[in-house]
Design an enzyme around this catalytic site. Sequence first.
Site, PDB file in Angstrom:
ATOM      1  CG  HIS A 154      -2.092  -0.974   1.052  1.00 41.70           C
ATOM      2  ND1 HIS A 154      -2.536  -1.447  -0.167  1.00 41.70           N
ATOM      3  CD2 HIS A 154      -2.872  -1.577   1.998  1.00 41.70           C
ATOM      4  CE1 HIS A 154      -3.550  -2.278   0.027  1.00 41.70           C
ATOM      5  NE2 HIS A 154      -3.769  -2.390   1.318  1.00 41.70           N
ATOM      6  CG  HIS A 188      -7.974  -0.260   2.287  1.00 42.74           C
ATOM      7  ND1 HIS A 188      -8.665  -1.012   3.209  1.00 42.74           N
ATOM      8  CD2 HIS A 188      -6.938  -1.030   1.880  1.00 42.74           C
ATOM      9  CE1 HIS A 188      -8.054  -2.180   3.362  1.00 42.74           C
ATOM     10  NE2 HIS A 188      -7.007  -2.219   2.556  1.00 42.74           N
ATOM     11  CD  GLU A 219      -8.268  -3.321  -0.659  1.00 45.17           C
ATOM     12  OE1 GLU A 219      -7.125  -2.911  -0.931  1.00 45.17           O
ATOM     13  OE2 GLU A 219      -8.485  -4.280   0.109  1.00 45.17           O
TER      14      GLU A 219
END
Length: 323
Positions: A103, A173, A288
């Site tokens: 991420h 997210h 996502e």
Amino acid sequence: MNEHFGTLPDGTPVHRWTLERSGVRVRVLSYGGIVQSVEVPDRHGRAGNVVLGFVGLDGYLAHPEPYLGALIGRYANRIAGGRFPLDGVTYTLALNPPPNALHGGERGFDKRVWDVVPVEHGVRLSRVSADGEEGFPGRLEVSATYTLDASGALRIAYEAVTDAPTVVNLTNHSYFDLGGSGHAGGHELRVAASRFTPVDEHLIPAGPPREVAGTRFDFRRAREVGSGYDHNLVLDGGVTGAAREVAELYDPVSGRVLTVATTEPGLQVYTADHLGEPFSPGAGVALETQHFPDSPNRPDFPTTVLRPGEVFRSETVYGFGVR
């Protein structure tokens, strides 16, 4: 509406913007581009928040790892070994946690304060990611525009340009709990995906995509989502120029329905089995929209490379209704 939400330890102020249209209220933070709350009615007209979030800024600072509602970049999902080649150069990223980069690094887009300006029915967040930030090459100018359309759907439109070759993979997210019960395992999920990417013990794609038929990854017909998922589903149609509906999440108790439309080729379904205090495992489902994990190391996957002169564009639309 814009209001002061808190102050970071370094003195940087954080603001919260409230968007309202067609019975939907969304609150967005300048910190991390976080979608703090999404309030929509149930089948009886009673409004409730359908995403996980914290009341105050301290909660997000104390519990950063779940990435609650955050804007993720430069690279959403995992990059194996925290390394990837690009034009003959191998770039090294932080391992968070080892053995992968996740991420966007230790201080990705989710932990940055974004510039925010109002636009019609929404806000536009923007920032400049410096060359070398978290190990990624190129100076990246990136924006994410959050708007509510006439139906009350939340649209997130991403754009980015770079001055040097780099990789980009952006997502939101948010964890959805349509009933507000604190557990989303009973939600029913449908996804237009005939294939998925099998993974190894570190959740890195292992081999080419496989057919979902006969596996627990087959959500082509709606069924209870359950638990045990942190996997990329390969969406039918691949990368598209306009967002098309790819998924539906339904809570039989409240009657709320979430639809997801996107231009992206993949959907990471994460059932939050490891979510910790103050939430419980399985409290929400993250859907996502993104390119596949480890794409910079997989030339057989849709590319995430962005070059000077090109414009990265992606759009995801979260629609809300009742049944």
